[in-house]
Design a protein around this motif. Structure first.
Motif, mmCIF file in Angstrom:
data_model
loop_
_atom_site.group_PDB
_atom_site.id
_atom_site.type_symbol
_atom_site.label_atom_id
_atom_site.label_comp_id
_atom_site.label_asym_id
_atom_site.label_seq_id
_atom_site.Cartn_x
_atom_site.Cartn_y
_atom_site.Cartn_z
ATOM 1 N N ASN A 80 -3.309 3.299 -4.162
ATOM 2 C CA ASN A 80 -3.043 2.537 -2.946
ATOM 3 C C ASN A 80 -2.703 1.086 -3.243
ATOM 4 O OD1 ASN A 80 -3.485 4.819 -1.457
ATOM 5 N ND2 ASN A 80 -5.525 4.227 -0.764
ATOM 6 N N PHE A 83 1.158 1.409 -3.913
ATOM 7 C CA PHE A 83 1.856 1.600 -2.644
ATOM 8 C C PHE A 83 0.832 1.955 -1.589
ATOM 9 C CE2 PHE A 83 3.877 4.364 0.505
ATOM 10 C CZ PHE A 83 4.873 3.512 0.967
ATOM 11 N N PRO A 85 -0.305 3.520 1.627
ATOM 12 C CA PRO A 85 0.275 4.533 2.507
ATOM 13 C C PRO A 85 0.179 4.175 3.995
ATOM 14 C CG PRO A 85 -1.838 5.269 1.669
ATOM 15 C CD PRO A 85 -1.522 3.987 0.970
ATOM 16 N N TYR A 86 -0.645 3.198 4.333
ATOM 17 C CA TYR A 86 -0.819 2.827 5.744
ATOM 18 C C TYR A 86 0.142 1.708 6.137
ATOM 19 C CZ TYR A 86 -4.911 5.514 4.613
ATOM 20 O OH TYR A 86 -5.730 6.503 4.154
ATOM 21 N N SER A 87 0.204 0.647 5.341
ATOM 22 C CA SER A 87 1.092 -0.475 5.657
ATOM 23 C C SER A 87 2.500 -0.267 5.097
ATOM 24 C CB SER A 87 0.516 -1.772 5.097
ATOM 25 O OG SER A 87 0.587 -1.776 3.679
ATOM 26 N N LYS A 88 2.647 0.667 4.171
ATOM 27 C CA LYS A 88 3.926 0.957 3.493
ATOM 28 C C LYS A 88 4.393 -0.206 2.611
ATOM 29 C CE LYS A 88 4.032 4.787 5.814
ATOM 30 N NZ LYS A 88 3.136 5.800 5.376
ATOM 31 N N ASN A 89 3.465 -1.068 2.228
ATOM 32 C CA ASN A 89 3.786 -2.191 1.348
ATOM 33 C C ASN A 89 3.525 -1.810 -0.099
ATOM 34 O OD1 ASN A 89 4.468 -3.974 3.439
ATOM 35 N ND2 ASN A 89 2.316 -4.507 3.751
ATOM 36 N N THR A 90 4.329 -2.370 -1.011
ATOM 37 C CA THR A 90 4.086 -2.175 -2.428
ATOM 38 C C THR A 90 3.298 -3.358 -2.967
ATOM 39 O OG1 THR A 90 6.209 -3.197 -2.969
ATOM 40 C CG2 THR A 90 6.171 -0.798 -2.793
#
Length: 181
Positions: A80, A83, A85-90
């Protein structure tokens, strides 16, 4: 003969945090192969293959699972950071990469015989868990790591100066603090 006694296993040293427990639960490691990529060079006469870089697959580790699957949670939280999975930010590369070490110890676990260090490693794959009532074996979790490079960090001969405790206590990167475990 200079050949040593055959060894039945290894001790995996993990320098990412919560290492003592993860070290004890590591049930297997597969040191990756290393190939040299080549290109064809033709100057005059017959062509030849010229090597230009190393290529290597992922580092594969296996862990015994505890009842609450804390090992899986640890590696999923690490993923996490790469990446979310909730905010879709790397995440930032320097924040989710760390050093991982695999060590080979002698038969009596008294001297380290070889050590490989995987630089800038991060969790690429958290394997699936199979639930099968007919299988009485301990549940295992496969973890694959991507990494930038690996190298053998011992001198190539047995060096008895390191101990398991020193390595485990010398954490790098502080990923456990970042994950919040």
């Amino acid at each position: 003969s200079k050949l040593g006694r055959p060894i039945s296993g290894f001790v995996f040293q993990n320098v990412i945090g919560r290492g003592r427990q993860l070290t004890l639960y590591c049930s297997g490691a597969e040191l990756p192969s290393r190939d040299v990529e080549a290109t064809e060079l033709y100057l005059y006469g017959e062509s030849r293959q010229v090597g230009y870089r190393h290529q290597h697959p992922q580092l594969a580790l296996q862990y015994y699972c505890s009842e609450d699957l804390r090992e899986r949670r640890f590696f999923e939280e690490w993923q996490n950071m790469v990446f979310d999975p909730y905010s879709k930010n790397t995440g930032y590369y320097d924040e989710y990469t760390s050093k991982v070490q695999v060590q080979q110890w002698d038969y009596g676990l008294t001297r380290m015989m070889a050590e490989y260090e995987f630089e800038e490693a991060y969790v690429a794959t958290v394997g699936n868990l199979n639930y099968d009532a007919a299988n009485g074996d301990i549940q295992r979790l496969a973890i694959n790591f991507n990494y930038r490079n690996y190298k053998r960090t011992d001198s190539g001969v047995a060096n008895g100066g390191s101990t398991i405790g020193k390595i485990v206590d010398n954490f790098v990167g502080g990923l456990t603090r970042k994950i919040g475990l």
